[in-house]
Scaffold this motif. Structure first.
Motif, PDB file in Angstrom:
ATOM      1  N   PRO A  21       0.813  -1.209   0.000  1.00  0.00           N
ATOM      2  CA  PRO A  21       0.000   0.000   0.000  1.00  0.00           C
ATOM      3  C   PRO A  21       0.856   1.273   0.000  1.00  0.00           C
ATOM      4  CG  PRO A  21      -0.187  -1.164   2.099  1.00  0.00           C
ATOM      5  CD  PRO A  21       0.600  -2.033   1.184  1.00  0.00           C
ATOM      6  N   VAL A  22       2.092   1.142   0.412  1.00  0.00           N
ATOM      7  CA  VAL A  22       3.004   2.288   0.365  1.00  0.00           C
ATOM      8  C   VAL A  22       3.256   2.686  -1.091  1.00  0.00           C
ATOM      9  CG1 VAL A  22       5.316   3.116   0.947  1.00  0.00           C
ATOM     10  CG2 VAL A  22       4.064   1.654   2.563  1.00  0.00           C
ATOM     11  N   GLU A  23       3.427   1.687  -1.951  1.00  0.00           N
ATOM     12  CA  GLU A  23       3.590   1.982  -3.381  1.00  0.00           C
ATOM     13  C   GLU A  23       2.361   2.697  -3.919  1.00  0.00           C
ATOM     14  OE1 GLU A  23       5.339  -1.083  -6.060  1.00  0.00           O
ATOM     15  OE2 GLU A  23       5.156  -2.335  -4.258  1.00  0.00           O
ATOM     16  N   LEU A  24       1.198   2.182  -3.557  1.00  0.00           N
ATOM     17  CA  LEU A  24      -0.046   2.792  -4.013  1.00  0.00           C
ATOM     18  C   LEU A  24      -0.172   4.229  -3.517  1.00  0.00           C
ATOM     19  CD1 LEU A  24      -2.436  -0.223  -3.421  1.00  0.00           C
ATOM     20  CD2 LEU A  24      -1.820   0.753  -5.636  1.00  0.00           C
ATOM     21  N   ALA A  25       0.085   4.440  -2.232  1.00  0.00           N
ATOM     22  CA  ALA A  25      -0.029   5.784  -1.662  1.00  0.00           C
ATOM     23  C   ALA A  25       0.906   6.749  -2.368  1.00  0.00           C
ATOM     24  CB  ALA A  25       0.264   5.746  -0.160  1.00  0.00           C
ATOM     25  N   THR A  26       2.117   6.291  -2.638  1.00  0.00           N
ATOM     26  CA  THR A  26       3.112   7.153  -3.283  1.00  0.00           C
ATOM     27  C   THR A  26       2.661   7.563  -4.682  1.00  0.00           C
ATOM     28  OG1 THR A  26       4.864   6.081  -2.011  1.00  0.00           O
ATOM     29  CG2 THR A  26       5.536   7.312  -3.953  1.00  0.00           C
ATOM     30  N   VAL A  27       2.124   6.617  -5.423  1.00  0.00           N
ATOM     31  CA  VAL A  27       1.656   6.928  -6.781  1.00  0.00           C
ATOM     32  C   VAL A  27       0.437   7.842  -6.732  1.00  0.00           C
ATOM     33  CG1 VAL A  27       0.632   5.953  -8.870  1.00  0.00           C
ATOM     34  CG2 VAL A  27       2.602   4.849  -7.826  1.00  0.00           C
ATOM     35  N   TYR A  28      -0.518   7.516  -5.853  1.00  0.00           N
ATOM     36  CA  TYR A  28      -1.742   8.316  -5.810  1.00  0.00           C
ATOM     37  C   TYR A  28      -1.510   9.733  -5.301  1.00  0.00           C
ATOM     38  CZ  TYR A  28      -4.570   4.339  -7.163  1.00  0.00           C
ATOM     39  OH  TYR A  28      -5.123   3.301  -7.863  1.00  0.00           O
ATOM     40  N   ASP A  39      -6.933   5.925   1.209  1.00  0.00           N
ATOM     41  CA  ASP A  39      -7.285   4.491   1.239  1.00  0.00           C
ATOM     42  C   ASP A  39      -6.020   3.652   1.378  1.00  0.00           C
ATOM     43  OD1 ASP A  39      -9.976   5.118   0.869  1.00  0.00           O
ATOM     44  OD2 ASP A  39      -9.970   4.630  -1.279  1.00  0.00           O
ATOM     45  N   ALA A  40      -5.012   3.986   0.604  1.00  0.00           N
ATOM     46  CA  ALA A  40      -3.755   3.234   0.632  1.00  0.00           C
ATOM     47  C   ALA A  40      -3.040   3.404   1.966  1.00  0.00           C
ATOM     48  CB  ALA A  40      -2.861   3.658  -0.528  1.00  0.00           C
ATOM     49  N   ILE A  41      -3.072   4.617   2.519  1.00  0.00           N
ATOM     50  CA  ILE A  41      -2.446   4.838   3.823  1.00  0.00           C
ATOM     51  C   ILE A  41      -3.143   4.002   4.890  1.00  0.00           C
ATOM     52  CG2 ILE A  41      -2.112   6.550   5.660  1.00  0.00           C
ATOM     53  CD1 ILE A  41      -1.544   8.602   3.414  1.00  0.00           C
ATOM     54  N   GLU A  42      -4.456   3.937   4.830  1.00  0.00           N
ATOM     55  CA  GLU A  42      -5.180   3.116   5.799  1.00  0.00           C
ATOM     56  C   GLU A  42      -4.781   1.650   5.668  1.00  0.00           C
ATOM     57  OE1 GLU A  42      -9.345   4.252   5.362  1.00  0.00           O
ATOM     58  OE2 GLU A  42      -9.103   5.507   7.160  1.00  0.00           O
ATOM     59  N   ARG A  49       2.773  -1.542   8.207  1.00  0.00           N
ATOM     60  CA  ARG A  49       3.973  -1.222   7.433  1.00  0.00           C
ATOM     61  C   ARG A  49       4.812  -0.218   8.222  1.00  0.00           C
ATOM     62  NH1 ARG A  49       4.953  -4.681   3.543  1.00  0.00           N
ATOM     63  NH2 ARG A  49       6.372  -3.094   2.795  1.00  0.00           N
ATOM     64  N   GLY A  50       6.109  -0.428   8.266  1.00  0.00           N
ATOM     65  CA  GLY A  50       7.000   0.459   8.995  1.00  0.00           C
ATOM     66  C   GLY A  50       6.896   1.902   8.554  1.00  0.00           C
ATOM     67  N   TRP A  51       6.591   2.103   7.290  1.00  0.00           N
ATOM     68  CA  TRP A  51       6.432   3.441   6.716  1.00  0.00           C
ATOM     69  C   TRP A  51       5.383   4.243   7.474  1.00  0.00           C
ATOM     70  CZ3 TRP A  51       2.182   5.458   3.892  1.00  0.00           C
ATOM     71  CH2 TRP A  51       2.453   6.580   3.108  1.00  0.00           C
ATOM     72  N   SER A  52       4.410   3.567   8.041  1.00  0.00           N
ATOM     73  CA  SER A  52       3.335   4.253   8.757  1.00  0.00           C
ATOM     74  C   SER A  52       3.856   5.070   9.934  1.00  0.00           C
ATOM     75  CB  SER A  52       2.308   3.238   9.272  1.00  0.00           C
ATOM     76  OG  SER A  52       1.769   2.497   8.209  1.00  0.00           O
TER      77      SER A  52
END
Length: 96
Positions: A21-28, A39-42, A49-52
């Motif tokens: 979802p990190v990839e998705l969040a970054t693209v969106y 949505d991706a961040i959630e 994910r550690g990114w959170s």
């Protein structure tokens, strides 16, 4: 645009394999799609994910800072609860 193509590709791949979802969040966020970014961040938070852990400070998320839904996600993370003394810190202080 190329970013839209990447988003479509990631969404297609999600149907058959794990896509971070990190990839998705970054693209969106690059596309300016606030709802899909959130949505991706959630999903990233749910996946732990550690990114959170960087939601409050990562500059790529600056465009979301005034979004109520983003604030709710950050609040659910309870960053202040993880470090009991954190709420007493003054992060706005200037360094001399």
């Amino acid at each position: 645009s190329y970013a839209k193509e990447v988003a479509v590709d990631l969404e297609e791949r999600r149907k058959t394999e794990y896509v971070s979802p990190v990839e998705l969040a970054t693209v969106y966020i690059g596309l300016g799609d606030v709802e899909k970014t959130l949505d991706a961040i959630e999903l990233a938070v749910e996946d732990r994910r550690g990114w959170s852990a960087y939601l409050r400070v990562h500059p790529i998320l600056d465009p979301l800072r005034n979004e109520p839904r983003f604030a709710q996600i950050v609040e659910r993370m309870k960053f202040h609860a993880a470090i009991p003394w954190m709420h007493t810190m003054n992060f706005d202080a200037t360094i001399a």
